[in-house]
Design an enzyme around this catalytic site. Sequence first.
Site, PDB file in Angstrom:
ATOM      1  CG  ASP A   1      -0.721 -17.624  10.373  1.00  0.00           C
ATOM      2  OD1 ASP A   1      -1.173 -16.485  10.564  1.00  0.00           O
ATOM      3  OD2 ASP A   1      -0.703 -18.160   9.254  1.00  0.00           O
TER       4      ASP A   1
ATOM      5  CB  SER B   1      -0.850 -12.511   4.453  1.00  0.00           C
ATOM      6  OG  SER B   1      -2.204 -12.515   4.853  1.00  0.00           O
TER       7      SER B   1
ATOM      8  CG  HIS C   1      -0.747 -21.136   1.117  1.00  0.00           C
ATOM      9  ND1 HIS C   1      -1.226 -19.939   0.657  1.00  0.00           N
ATOM     10  CD2 HIS C   1      -1.365 -21.362   2.303  1.00  0.00           C
ATOM     11  CE1 HIS C   1      -2.105 -19.461   1.517  1.00  0.00           C
ATOM     12  NE2 HIS C   1      -2.204 -20.293   2.528  1.00  0.00           N
TER      13      HIS C   1
ATOM     14  CD  GLN D   1      -9.579 -20.589  10.699  1.00  0.00           C
ATOM     15  OE1 GLN D   1      -9.566 -21.813  10.624  1.00  0.00           O
ATOM     16  NE2 GLN D   1      -8.496 -19.871  10.429  1.00  0.00           N
TER      17      GLN D   1
END
EC number: 6.3.2.1
Length: 285
Positions: free
Chosen positions: A152, A187, A37, A61
């Site tokens: 992703d 992740s 990030h 989601q």
Amino acid sequence: MLVIDEIGALRRQVARWRAAGERLAFVPTMGNLHEGHLALVRAARANAQRVLVSIFVNPMQFGPREDLATYPRTLEQDRQALAQLGADLLFVPSAAAVYPRGLAEQTRVEVPGLSDTLCGASRPGHFVGVATVVCKLFNMVQPDVALFGEKDFQQLLVIGRMTEDLSLPIEIIGVATVREPDGLAMSSRNGYLTADERALAPALYQALRRGADALLDGDPPHEVERGGLAALRAAGFKPDYFAVRRAEDLAEASGEDRDLVILAAAFVGGTRLIDNYRVRRGGLD
Ligand code: PAF
């Protein structure tokens, strides 16, 4: 760094920056920020005068048996990391602000085709949830540019297509995957791994790299897929898919396609990890 949880206040601040002629970059996240990030935030900084980050764990989601309730929430730690990096605004809306009528009555955004394969096939409704929330966040923030991780990869394509199809005037930038020294893609879900699971997790990236070498050596995609699945099983994973696809649109790869991506999803224990590896075969500029 401003921290705002209300859409009206966000819009007023964005209007001030726009009136000053400033370019806005946006990084949507679900928080529990890691180096992946932070790389998006640094790339945002290099692309615009103002950097806005959102943290919103988007219920739309997550599937009914997925980890919405346990998804790591580390707001204070995330706020400090973003402030240190020089982000200008952190937007943390509540679920009631994003979905005032609840999920069932929310208008949805669907990107057909791209959303139905791979992770979309295993996680029905996932990409509708992603496209819907990103579209809503784009309309709240109205950025010039938005940044997403290439880890992703399917999500990046879905968002790019949604932005194009809905004629949103936003540039979408993909940022390279950040990896641990042993190759494991960063992740938020890596935090779920036990020590034993963490030790075998890099085998996912190793299988992708071996698949890429095999493709470059001329092996046909279906053999590379079979080899990848076998390698993952041998390493102790329960594979979901290991697929060679056209990078542009995730269509099945043919012998002529040059710009390919190998995508994989696999469970290690109860944790589902995903990763991908781009393969450009000879002849591309
Ligand atoms: O990649 C994520 O963290 C999420 O899917 C996103 C893009 C922030 C939408 O909720």
